[in-house]
Design an enzyme around this catalytic site. Structure first.
Site, PDB file in Angstrom:
ATOM      1  N   GLU A  53       0.884  -1.178   0.000  1.00  0.00           N
ATOM      2  CA  GLU A  53       0.000   0.000   0.000  1.00  0.00           C
ATOM      3  C   GLU A  53       0.913   1.215   0.000  1.00  0.00           C
ATOM      4  O   GLU A  53       1.428   1.616   1.045  1.00  0.00           O
ATOM      5  CB  GLU A  53      -0.899  -0.021   1.244  1.00  0.00           C
ATOM      6  CG  GLU A  53      -1.869  -1.201   1.299  1.00  0.00           C
ATOM      7  CD  GLU A  53      -3.073  -1.041   0.371  1.00  0.00           C
ATOM      8  OE1 GLU A  53      -3.371   0.103  -0.027  1.00  0.00           O
ATOM      9  OE2 GLU A  53      -3.695  -2.058   0.034  1.00  0.00           O
ATOM     10  N   CYS A  87      -2.194   9.567   2.527  1.00  0.00           N
ATOM     11  CA  CYS A  87      -1.777   8.932   1.265  1.00  0.00           C
ATOM     12  C   CYS A  87      -2.736   9.257   0.127  1.00  0.00           C
ATOM     13  O   CYS A  87      -2.310   9.328  -1.022  1.00  0.00           O
ATOM     14  CB  CYS A  87      -1.650   7.430   1.440  1.00  0.00           C
ATOM     15  SG  CYS A  87      -3.177   6.647   1.983  1.00  0.00           S
TER      16      CYS A  87
END
Ligand code: NAD
Length: 457
Positions: free
Chosen positions: A211, A245
């Site tokens: 991720e 993010c």
């Protein structure tokens, strides 16, 4: 006891089969929930210390999100675990076929510092639900949250089931991955470190979920509702002081609406954070001097049209808007990961695409437009891990959607059922009765080609 011996203990624990039953998994998830709720107030304090996160934001993006994921897993675990019946092809009739979800074994979950609680514990929920043993490696850069998470985990789980390992990632992670074969590594963090993890995993053919980050573009088209766009972009870009993010990394606004959009952004930022964001309850801080220094440099790479004030002692960077940026400036090459928002213009989709494609496959893509057909066209043209139409970042909080990147923004996905799938092996099982055993399947095969062609086509 050495760390490697502790890892061997997890392997032994797993192999004893303790984690297999639904009852065991449910009990562990309940214990985890109880423990999190017991430490709720310590978590608020810790996240305030590390990132100046307020309680409300902490609940929405950290604790509450994890509790919601836990509740989903607790509700659904039995149905997720049920063998999945599938059809059997003509060649294999009268067999029956099903898919079993088997636990993978001993997993390593590595977390980052920006949502230090949620991004470590959310994958843990899927891993427990799928019947695995887990090593948790938090980020060393959110030390206050690290201390509380250790208590949460160690107060309810034995170390041979869930092991909490602190320390510097660059030292402790290679130490573990080189000496021990994990059955899966789940990593959240930068693409640069993700590559290091991927290489170490490849040595032992260990599957990974990565991720990662990247530059998530946000397009505001000429027909967008600019007021709403400004609110939604300002909210997600400056939440956690931009250290998210899936924050909009930069805005591409249609040239015809740049000025009204900038006006709306300036007004919204003021409404949200006031004259002194450094003292505002709703505004966070940078995690460290290293991150502060990195982001401050971007402020000199364009014309500051809002914000720009900084205070290193408070790790404070004002929510800032930039324009007139050179295309090769670092702020348009790196993932910003801070409260600096470049605003670029475009004339048509072709021009916007040429800017976006300098960093293809972003973790997320956001399009603000009043037209459904226009949104569809943008979605078709911009490959990305995930996307929102007339919104930014919130798709991450919907556990019915898989969350993950593609290309340099990551591989694999999780949340809700997708976490369970990520941490399970799909075992294909065919069961064949013995009462029917036609000799046509066995040698000699010569002369049966025509028949086989009728059956297999
Ligand atoms: P970080 O520096 O805390 O690193 C993440 C983890 O990697 C930590 O546990 C750390 O100990 C470990 N680590 C660091 N260096 C290492 C090395 N050399 N070898 C092995 N392990 C090492 O966090 P970060 O990487 O700065 O996090 C920010 C990045 O994470 C941003 O790029 C952001 O976009 C990305 N991110 C992605 C997601 C997502 O869900 N896709 C979520 C949050 C953050």
């Amino acid at each position: 006891m050495s760390l490697i011996n502790e890892l061997e203990n997890l392997r032994n624990y797993f192999e004893r089969g303790a984690t297999l039953s639904a009852d065991f998994r449910i009990e562990q998830l309940k214990k985890l929930k109880q423990s999190i709720l017991e430490y709720e107030y310590e978590l608020y304090q810790a996240l305030y210390t590390d990132l100046k996160k307020n309680k409300e934001e902490t609940w929405v993006t950290e604790t509450g999100m994890v509790i919601s994921e836990l509740n989903t897993a607790l509700r659904k675990i039995k149905s997720w675990m049920r063998p999945e019946k599938v059809r059997t092809n003509l060649l294999n009739l009268p067999s029956s076929s099903r898919i079993l979800r088997e636990p993978l074994g001993v997993l390593l979950i590595i977390g980052p510092w920006n949502y230090p609680f949620q991004l470590l514990i959310n994958p843990l929920i899927g891993a427990i639900a799928a019947g695995n043993c887990v090593v948790l490696k938090p980020s060393e850069f959110a030390p206050a949250t690290d201390v509380v998470m250790k208590k949460i985990i160690e107060s309810v789980f034995p170390k041979e089931y869930i092991l909490y390992v602190q320390g510097e990632g660059q030292q402790v992670i290679p130490q573990m991955m080189n000496a021990f074969r994990f059955d899966h590594v789940f990593y959240t963090g930068s693409t640069a470190v993700g590559k290091i993890i991927y290489k170490m995993a490849a040595e032992k053919v260990v599957p990974v979920t990565l991720e990662l980050g990247g530059k998530s573009p946000c397009v505001v088209d000429a027909d967008a509702n600019l007021k709403v766009a400004a609110r939604r972009i300002a909210m997600t870009k400056f939440s956690n002081a931009g250290q998210m993010c899936v924050a909009p990394d930069y805005v591409l606004v249609h040239q015809s609406v740049k000025q009204p959009f900038v006006d709306a952004m300036q007004e919204t930022i003021h409404q949200f954070f006031g004259d002194k964001p450094e003292e505002n309850y709703n505004y966070g801080k940078m995690i460290s001097e290293k991150q502060f220094d990195r982001v401050v440099k971007y402020l000199s790479e364009g014309n500051i049209i809002k914000g720009g004030r900084i205070d290193r002692a408070k790790l404070f960077i004002e929510p800032s808007l930039l324009d007139n940026i050179a295309p090769d400036a670092a702020v348009m090459q790196d993932e910003i990961f801070g409260p600096v928002l470049p605003i670029l213009t475009f004339a048509d989709m072709k021009e916007a695409k040429s800017i976006i494609n300098k960093h293809p496959n972003p973790l997320a893509f956001y399009i603000y437009t009043a037209s459904t057909a226009n949104a569809k066209s943008w979605l078709q043209n911009i490959p990305a891990g995930g996307a929102c139409i007339n919104n930014s970042s919130w798709h991450l909080t919907n556990h019915h959607l898989p969350f993950g990147g593609r290309g340099f923004s990551g591989t694999g996905n999780y949340h809700g059922k997708y976490s369970f799938e990520t941490f399970s092996h799909k075992k294909a099982v065919m069961q064949t009765p013995t009462w029917f055993d036609p000799s046509i399947k066995y040698p000699p095969l010569k002369g049966r080609l025509k028949l086989f062609k009728r059956i297999i086509k």
